[in-house]
Design an enzyme around this catalytic site. Structure first.
Site, PDB file in Angstrom:
ATOM      1  CG  HIS A  62      -0.381   0.223   2.525  1.00  0.00           C
ATOM      2  ND1 HIS A  62      -0.211  -0.791   3.455  1.00  0.00           N
ATOM      3  CD2 HIS A  62       0.074   1.342   3.123  1.00  0.00           C
ATOM      4  CE1 HIS A  62       0.318  -0.304   4.558  1.00  0.00           C
ATOM      5  NE2 HIS A  62       0.496   1.002   4.374  1.00  0.00           N
ATOM      6  CG  ASP A 101      -0.099  -4.208   2.845  1.00  0.00           C
ATOM      7  OD1 ASP A 101       0.105  -3.620   1.759  1.00  0.00           O
ATOM      8  OD2 ASP A 101      -0.260  -3.605   3.924  1.00  0.00           O
ATOM      9  CB  SER A 121       3.149   1.716   6.215  1.00  0.00           C
ATOM     10  OG  SER A 121       1.973   1.854   6.968  1.00  0.00           O
TER      11      SER A 121
END
Length: 387
Positions: free
Chosen positions: A192, A222, A329
């Protein structure tokens, strides 16, 4: 009183056996047989043979060649033939190579043992190729022993392997983090973070900037693999073993929350095998990031950081209370020996869509176990499951 004496004529009968032979040799032709067959004169050429000592106390004279023209019964030349007994050979020294064999084997074992443990993982990577990931099936000591078990020691050892990623999207930008896994610039991050990017810029801990391209993506886990252009000599991280992680283990997180490059936080592993559901729709996440929140995810039937949408995927995650914020992230969750045990992927934020005043970490963060990453690495290098 002790005296020495001999009777008249006691030794007269004994004469020098060579004396007669020498006198006779001077008075007879050279080819004639000597008078005394038991004591032949030594030949002129070669020099007289020397006696051979077989063992202490035993001497054997070497054999002499028999003179032609003998009578077959030991006559003829009258030369006494004594069979020489060869001296017992001295034991041959053991070959040096054989003697060094065990030591060479031990040295080889020591090299292998060193190759399995500690700081030789990077050396093995350089020998076997740049696309070889420094990986450990057990927890290796990346942190120097003097700083082992300290947050500062982990930060110093691992920070050079963590990067900041800035992706340019069609409708904005995205900021995240990544982990260097090879010296020539392969980087693991979240899907992402780079999904839908038209260009990707990467900054290393020493301030250098690179352009990167996507190698492979796996939206269901992911995960994404990107590669820096014209990079070399980077410091790859050591990928640990997430199966050995236990609840309560101390951990360190490194990333770029809100663009603050190289931010270090710490905490513990709060739980294992959490079912985390995230969106696979890139537009859904991009919209949420532009609003200042984290990537939307779902846990326990509730959604956090916005709506995950209808296209989602679920994976098992490590839960940690180390502070994670938007921008973490794709960064690293690290054990106290400096091994990467997870890729930070989701964090709860209390901010809603109308206000960001209460945004921030509340100690609910999630990371993709590093063993999941290792098992997916070959697929990512081949383009990933989304290709």
């Amino acid at each position: 009183m002790t005296e020495s004496f001999r009777r008249d004529g006691e030794y007269e009968q004994y004469t020098n056996p060579y004396q007669g032979a020498q006198q006779h040799a001077s008075a007879t032709p050279a080819n004639s047989s000597p008078v005394n067959p038991e004591w032949p004169p030594p030949p002129a050429q070669p020099p007289a043979p020397q006696p051979v000592t077989v063992e202490p106390g035993t001497t054997v004279w070497p054999a002499q060649p028999q003179v032609a023209g003998g009578d077959g019964n030991g006559g003829g030349g009258g030369t006494a033939v004594l069979t020489a007994v060869p001296a017992a050979p001295a034991p041959a020294p053991a070959p040096k190579k054989r003697a060094r064999g065990p030591f060479a084997l031990l040295a080889a074992v020591a090299i292998v043992a060193a190759a399995i443990g500690g700081g030789t993982a990077y050396g093995i990577q350089e020998l076997t190729g740049n696309d070889t990931v420094a990986s450990s099936s057990t927890s290796t000591n990346v942190v120097p022993s003097s700083a082992k078990g300290t947050v500062s020691g982990v930060a110093k050892a691992v920070s050079p392997s963590i990067v900041e990623i800035n992706a340019t999207l069609s409708n904005g930008s995205s900021t995240g983090s990544g982990v260097i896994i090879t010296s020539d610039g392969e980087i693991i991050t979240n899907n992402h973070v780079i999904s839908g990017a038209s260009s990707i810029k990467v900054s290393t801990s020493d301030g250098k900037e690179y352009t990167a391209k996507v190698v492979g993506t796996d939206s269901k886990k992911d995960l994404a693999l990107i590669k820096l252009e014209n990079a070399s000599g980077l410091t790859p991280a050591t990928l640990g073993n997430s199966d050995g992680v236990q609840v309560g283990d101390e951990v360190v997180a490194i990333g770029s929350p809100e663009g603050l490059t190289g931010t270090v936080t710490s905490g513990i592993v709060s739980a294992l095998n959490r079912d985390v559901t995230v969106s696979t729709d890139e537009s859904q996440g991009q919209q949420q990031q532009q609003q200042g929140g984290g990537w939307p995810f779902e846990f326990g039937g509730q959604q956090f950081n916005g709506d995950t949408g209808s296209s989602t995927t679920t994976y098992k995650a490590l839960q940690t209370d180390a502070s994670l914020n938007p921008g973490n992230s794709g960064g690293a969750l690290i054990d106290m020996n400096g091994n990467i045990i997870g890729i930070n992927s989701a964090m709860y934020s209390a901010a809603d869509s109308t206000s960001s005043s209460s945004a921030g970490s509340v100690g609910l963060g999630f990371a993709i176990p590093i063993n999941t990453v290792k098992s997916d690495l070959a697929s990512l290098r081949a383009g990933g499951s989304d290709s």
